[in-house]
Design a protein around this motif. Structure first.
Motif, short mmCIF file in Angstrom:
data_model
loop_
_atom_site.label_atom_id
_atom_site.label_comp_id
_atom_site.label_asym_id
_atom_site.label_seq_id
_atom_site.Cartn_x
_atom_site.Cartn_y
_atom_site.Cartn_z
N HIS A 254 0.83 -1.21 0.00
CA HIS A 254 0.00 0.00 0.00
C HIS A 254 0.86 1.26 0.00
O HIS A 254 0.60 2.20 -0.74
CB HIS A 254 -0.94 -0.01 1.20
N GLY A 255 1.89 1.26 0.83
CA GLY A 255 2.78 2.41 0.89
C GLY A 255 3.50 2.64 -0.42
O GLY A 255 3.58 3.78 -0.92
N PHE A 256 4.01 1.57 -1.03
CA PHE A 256 4.69 1.71 -2.31
C PHE A 256 3.73 2.23 -3.37
O PHE A 256 4.06 3.16 -4.12
CB PHE A 256 5.29 0.36 -2.75
N ALA A 257 2.53 1.64 -3.44
CA ALA A 257 1.55 2.08 -4.44
C ALA A 257 1.19 3.55 -4.25
O ALA A 257 1.10 4.31 -5.22
CB ALA A 257 0.30 1.21 -4.37
N THR A 258 0.99 3.96 -3.00
CA THR A 258 0.64 5.34 -2.71
C THR A 258 1.77 6.29 -3.11
O THR A 258 1.53 7.35 -3.71
CB THR A 258 0.29 5.50 -1.21
N LEU A 259 2.99 5.92 -2.78
CA LEU A 259 4.14 6.73 -3.17
C LEU A 259 4.26 6.83 -4.69
O LEU A 259 4.53 7.90 -5.24
CB LEU A 259 5.43 6.17 -2.57
N ARG A 260 4.06 5.71 -5.37
CA ARG A 260 4.15 5.70 -6.83
C ARG A 260 3.06 6.57 -7.45
O ARG A 260 3.33 7.36 -8.37
CB ARG A 260 4.07 4.25 -7.33
N LEU A 261 1.85 6.44 -6.98
CA LEU A 261 0.75 7.26 -7.50
C LEU A 261 1.00 8.75 -7.27
O LEU A 261 0.58 9.57 -8.08
CB LEU A 261 -0.59 6.86 -6.86
N GLY A 262 1.66 9.07 -6.18
CA GLY A 262 1.96 10.46 -5.86
C GLY A 262 3.18 11.00 -6.60
O GLY A 262 3.56 12.15 -6.40
N GLY A 263 3.80 10.18 -7.43
CA GLY A 263 4.96 10.61 -8.20
C GLY A 263 6.24 10.63 -7.38
O GLY A 263 7.24 11.23 -7.79
N ASN A 264 6.25 9.96 -6.25
CA ASN A 264 7.41 9.97 -5.37
C ASN A 264 8.37 8.81 -5.59
O ASN A 264 9.45 8.79 -5.02
CB ASN A 264 6.94 9.97 -3.91
#
Length: 172
Positions: free
Chosen positions: A142-152
Motif C-alpha cells: 500500500h505504501g509503495f503504491a501510494t508513493l508511486r501514485l503520488g509521483g514519489n
C-alpha cells in the motif's frame, strides 16, 4: 441495482465517469449533477442508483475491492500478491483512492462489507495464520503504491521495483 436506461447501463456509465473524474481531478471534483449532465440524463437519475455522492463513492470502492480480490486471487505467493496489489493501484487509481478513505464511504453498506471481506479472505489465503506478516506485506504494498501514485517513486517498471523491495524486506 442494475437498472438500464434507454441509452444503456447508467449505473456503469456513472461509475466509469466518476472514476475518470477522480483519476484526473480528485474526489472533490465529483458531482452527481455533473455526471448526470455528462450522461445526458436528469440530475435525479444518478441519485436513483446511488442516493448521493457517498453512495456513489461507496459503490466505486466496493467495485474496487472486488477487482482487487480477483487480482489477489490470481497471484501466486505473497510477493506476487504484493505486485498484484501495486498493479491494481496503478491501473485503477480512482478506485484505490476511495477504497481506503473511510470518511468518503458508508462503512455499513452491505456490498462494501462483502467486498472488503472477500479481499481480506484473499489476502489471508496468501499469508496463512501470520497476521503480523500480513500487515507488514499490506503496509509495504500500500505504501509503495501510494508513493508511486503520488509521483514519489520513479522508474520504468513498478512491479520489478516492488519485487526488489519485497525481496529485501521479506528475504525470499
Amino acid at each position: 441495482m442494475t437498472d438500464s436506461y434507454h441509452h444503456g447501463d447508467l449505473r456503469r456509465q456513472v461509475l466509469t465517469a466518476a472514476a475518470e473524474v477522480i483519476a484526473e481531478h480528485g474526489v472533490a471534483a465529483v458531482s452527481l449533477r455533473d455526471l448526470a449532465r455528462q450522461a445526458g440524463v436528469s440530475h435525479a437519475a444518478p441519485a436513483h442508483h446511488f442516493g448521493n455522492k457517498t453512495g456513489l463513492l461507496t459503490a466505486l470502492a466496493a467495485e474496487g475491492f472486488e477487482r482487487l480480490a480477483d487480482e489477489l486471487g490470481a497471484a501466486d505467493g505473497l510477493r506476487e500478491m504484493g505486485v498484484a496489489y501495486v498493479r491494481f493501484a496503478l491501473e485503477h487509481p480512482a478506485h484505490f483512492r476511495v477504497m481506503f478513505d473511510s470518511d468518503l464511504l458508508d462503512a455499513d453498506n452491505p456490498d462494501l462489507v462483502a467486498a472488503r471481506a472477500n479481499t481480506r479472505q484473499r489476502l489471508r489465503a496468501g499469508v496463512g495464520d501470520r497476521p503480523e506478516q500480513a500487515l507488514a506485506a499490506w503496509s509495504l504494498a500500500h505504501g509503495f503504491a501510494t508513493l508511486r501514485l503520488g509521483g514519489n517513486v520513479i522508474g520504468d517498471d513498478a512491479a520489478e521495483i516492488f519485487r526488489g523491495i519485497a525481496a529485501t524486506v521479506f528475504q525470499g
